[in-house]
Scaffold this active site. Structure first.
Site, PDB file in Angstrom:
ATOM      1  N   SER A  65       4.576  -1.286   4.090  1.00 53.55           N
ATOM      2  CA  SER A  65       4.712  -2.662   4.573  1.00 53.55           C
ATOM      3  C   SER A  65       4.802  -3.611   3.382  1.00 53.55           C
ATOM      4  O   SER A  65       4.048  -3.474   2.406  1.00 53.55           O
ATOM      5  CB  SER A  65       3.503  -3.064   5.424  1.00 53.55           C
ATOM      6  OG  SER A  65       3.348  -2.175   6.498  1.00 53.55           O
ATOM      7  N   GLN A  72       0.845  -1.204   0.000  1.00 52.42           N
ATOM      8  CA  GLN A  72       0.000   0.000   0.000  1.00 52.42           C
ATOM      9  C   GLN A  72       0.878   1.250   0.000  1.00 52.42           C
ATOM     10  O   GLN A  72       1.565   1.514   0.995  1.00 52.42           O
ATOM     11  CB  GLN A  72      -0.857  -0.022   1.274  1.00 52.42           C
ATOM     12  CG  GLN A  72      -1.707   1.201   1.496  1.00 52.42           C
ATOM     13  CD  GLN A  72      -2.337   1.214   2.885  1.00 52.42           C
ATOM     14  OE1 GLN A  72      -1.731   0.728   3.835  1.00 52.42           O
ATOM     15  NE2 GLN A  72      -3.530   1.731   3.001  1.00 52.42           N
ATOM     16  N   GLY A  73       0.838   2.015  -1.075  1.00 51.01           N
ATOM     17  CA  GLY A  73       1.649   3.237  -1.156  1.00 51.01           C
ATOM     18  C   GLY A  73       0.808   4.468  -0.879  1.00 51.01           C
ATOM     19  O   GLY A  73       0.411   5.178  -1.817  1.00 51.01           O
ATOM     20  N   TYR A  74       0.525   4.705   0.387  1.00 55.70           N
ATOM     21  CA  TYR A  74      -0.237   5.900   0.779  1.00 55.70           C
ATOM     22  C   TYR A  74       0.712   6.925   1.429  1.00 55.70           C
ATOM     23  O   TYR A  74       0.893   8.012   0.942  1.00 55.70           O
ATOM     24  CB  TYR A  74      -1.331   5.546   1.800  1.00 55.70           C
ATOM     25  CG  TYR A  74      -2.616   4.964   1.254  1.00 55.70           C
ATOM     26  CD1 TYR A  74      -2.678   4.355   0.015  1.00 55.70           C
ATOM     27  CD2 TYR A  74      -3.787   5.018   2.004  1.00 55.70           C
ATOM     28  CE1 TYR A  74      -3.861   3.807  -0.463  1.00 55.70           C
ATOM     29  CE2 TYR A  74      -4.984   4.482   1.534  1.00 55.70           C
ATOM     30  CZ  TYR A  74      -5.012   3.883   0.305  1.00 55.70           C
ATOM     31  OH  TYR A  74      -6.194   3.352  -0.146  1.00 55.70           O
ATOM     32  N   SER A  75       1.304   6.527   2.597  1.00 54.81           N
ATOM     33  CA  SER A  75       2.057   7.496   3.416  1.00 54.81           C
ATOM     34  C   SER A  75       3.313   7.989   2.713  1.00 54.81           C
ATOM     35  O   SER A  75       3.951   7.252   1.959  1.00 54.81           O
ATOM     36  CB  SER A  75       2.479   6.845   4.736  1.00 54.81           C
ATOM     37  OG  SER A  75       1.369   6.300   5.385  1.00 54.81           O
ATOM     38  N   GLU A 105      -9.181  -1.877   5.471  1.00 54.65           N
ATOM     39  CA  GLU A 105      -7.950  -2.038   6.257  1.00 54.65           C
ATOM     40  C   GLU A 105      -8.269  -2.020   7.752  1.00 54.65           C
ATOM     41  O   GLU A 105      -7.759  -2.835   8.516  1.00 54.65           O
ATOM     42  CB  GLU A 105      -6.953  -0.920   5.927  1.00 54.65           C
ATOM     43  CG  GLU A 105      -5.658  -1.041   6.737  1.00 54.65           C
ATOM     44  CD  GLU A 105      -4.618   0.022   6.375  1.00 54.65           C
ATOM     45  OE1 GLU A 105      -5.002   1.056   5.801  1.00 54.65           O
ATOM     46  OE2 GLU A 105      -3.435  -0.200   6.683  1.00 54.65           O
TER      47      GLU A 105
END
Ligand SMILES: Cc1cc2nc3c(=O)[nH]c(=O)nc-3n(C[C@H](O)[C@H](O)[C@H](O)COP(=O)(O)OP(=O)(O)OC[C@H]3O[C@@H](n4cnc5c(N)ncnc54)[C@H](O)[C@@H]3O)c2cc1C
Length: 399
Positions: free
Chosen positions: A167, A132-135, A250
């Site tokens: 992660s 997951q590429g959010y932050s 999530e």
């Protein structure tokens, strides 16, 4: 709330229990805090992928997904029973969890047929893993301030920027990523949800070592990474809405009430096995008070989970339940592990490298890991804001 199981649910639960007793490999039950027992990370990854394939073959992955997308159209009650049986059998978490529980449901909701056909089958069998590429550095709780850009160039986007705390990026084949496609649009409006293949040239993954000693998450750098335009999910500039679908799933995934109940049972075993003032700690007044206080919270959480389940079975739309459960379970897990460590004394602190590990170092691992989960998926403070504003209708605080 009806706590009695229908005969078909009982049969489903018994079937799952018998299947797990027969098929779950013994080695899979080890605590994540334990010694690697001579296996390489690659061996472990291979074993976890094989386990997900076996589970999927038996119909126990993505139970609630519609049949046309590879699920079993199971009810929320069956999913709950299966989760309980998996925790009871001490089965490892799904290696493809982010695919099955986050991007998969998002694709079912927002994806095109072509996107679903391309990705869902490989998500289910763990053939392709996701991250997951959010932050980003500077964009966590205030996620909509993210700066990674995707500039259109013909049939492709050119992505530049950096993600952090990603992660599983070190093992992932794909990333679901939030990028800014329109720098001039208002903050939430210029974001798109883009699927990026991790082996695309220009991507660098740099591991970050956590206090558990595992390299569980990473920095990910994008340097002129070219991504086909058809990899946008849910339409250009609609990324904020799509991202929130994933976030709701999530929070559901992170808030496992069954896991918390199982940890509390483990704490009781610890309290019975160690002594305080010459008698089992479980008989000591001060310890009993502490255990009772925790048990009250665990029980309230369990009943609240049943109340939510009943509401879901009656067709009510989900509201802030996922935030409540995530907040309570993650904080409780940490308190339970902290109590176990206190009871175990110096032995509790032993970690990898020691011959005298207690419970395969389950307690120090969970104590450290659960701290991270209080932050990941939206911090405790952010969950409290959501509960206060969207659940209780309280006014927004001034900053
Ligand atoms: C174990 C772990 C795994 C993770 N995995 C991923 C992943 O796979 N992909 C990904 O994209 N990200 C991941 N993250 C990142 C995670 O989503 C962020 O850490 C989280 O959203 C918080 O952002 P931040 O770290 O920038 O902290 P900040 O947002 O800077 O927050 C710092 C502190 O300020 C508080 N705060 C901030 N805003 C408010 C407010 N409005 N009201 C009250 N308090 C506030 C926060 O609660 C926190 O205590 C992971 C994090 C952890 C710990």
């Amino acid at each position: 709330m009806d706590l009695d199981l229908a005969p078909e649910d009982e049969a489903f639960r018994d079937g799952a229990r018998a299947w797990l007793a027969k098929h779950l490999p013994k080695t899979a039950r080890r605590s994540r805090g334990g010694e690697p027992a001579g296996e390489t990370p690659g061996d472990r990854l291979g074993a976890l992928k094989a386990w997900q394939r076996t589970l999927y073959g038996a119909g126990y992955v993505a139970l609630g997904w519609p049949r046309e997308h590879g699920g079993r159209a199971g009810t929320p009650m069956q999913q709950t029973l299966l989760n309980e049986e998996l925790v009871r059998a001490r089965a490892p978490g799904l290696v493809g969890m982010m695919g099955v529980q986050m991007v998969g449901p998002t694709l079912i909701h927002w994806g095109t047929d072509v996107q679903r056909r391309r990705h869902l089958p490989k998500i289910l069998t763990a053939e392709e893993l996701w991250c997951q590429g959010y932050s980003e550095p500077g964009s966590g709780s205030d996620l909509a301030s993210l700066k990674t850009t995707a500039r259109r160039d013909g049939d492709e986007f050119v992505v530049n920027g950096q993600k952090i705390w990603t992660s599983n990026a070190q093992i992932a084949d794909w990333m679901f990523c939030l990028v800014r496609t329109d720098p001039d649009a208002p903050k939430h409006g210029g974001i798109s949800y883009l699927l990026i293949e991790m082996k695309t040239p220009g991507i660098t993954v740099r591991p970050l070592i956590q206090m558990t000693k595992d390299a569980g998450f990473n920095e990910v750098f994008f340097d002129d990474v070219r991504v086909p335009v058809e990899n946008v999910i849910g339409g250009l500039g609609n990324g904020w809405a799509v991202a929130n679908t994933t976030l709701m799933h999530e929070r559901n995934m992170l808030g496992s009430t069954t896991q918390t109940q199982s940890m509390f049972e483990g704490l009781l075993r610890v309290a019975r096995s160690v002594t305080r003032d010459g008698r089992p700690a479980s008989e000591h007044e001060a310890v009993r008070q502490r255990l009772a206080a925790l048990k009250i919270q665990v029980e309230a959480m369990r009943l609240n989970a049943y109340r939510n389940l009943t509401a879901t079975l009656k067709g009510r739309k989900p509201g802030i339940e996922a935030s409540v459960t995530k907040l309570v379970t993650c904080e409780l897990n940490h308190q339970i592990a902290a109590t176990a460590l206190e009871l175990l004394g110096p032995y509790g602190a032993l970690y990898r490298g020691s011959k005298h590990l207690v419970d395969d170092a389950f307690w120090p691992y969970e104590w450290m890991f659960s701290l991270g989960l209080i932050i990941g998926g939206g911090t405790a403070q952010i969950q409290k804001n959501i509960i206060a504003q969207r659940g209780l209708g309280l006014p927004r605080g001034k900053s």
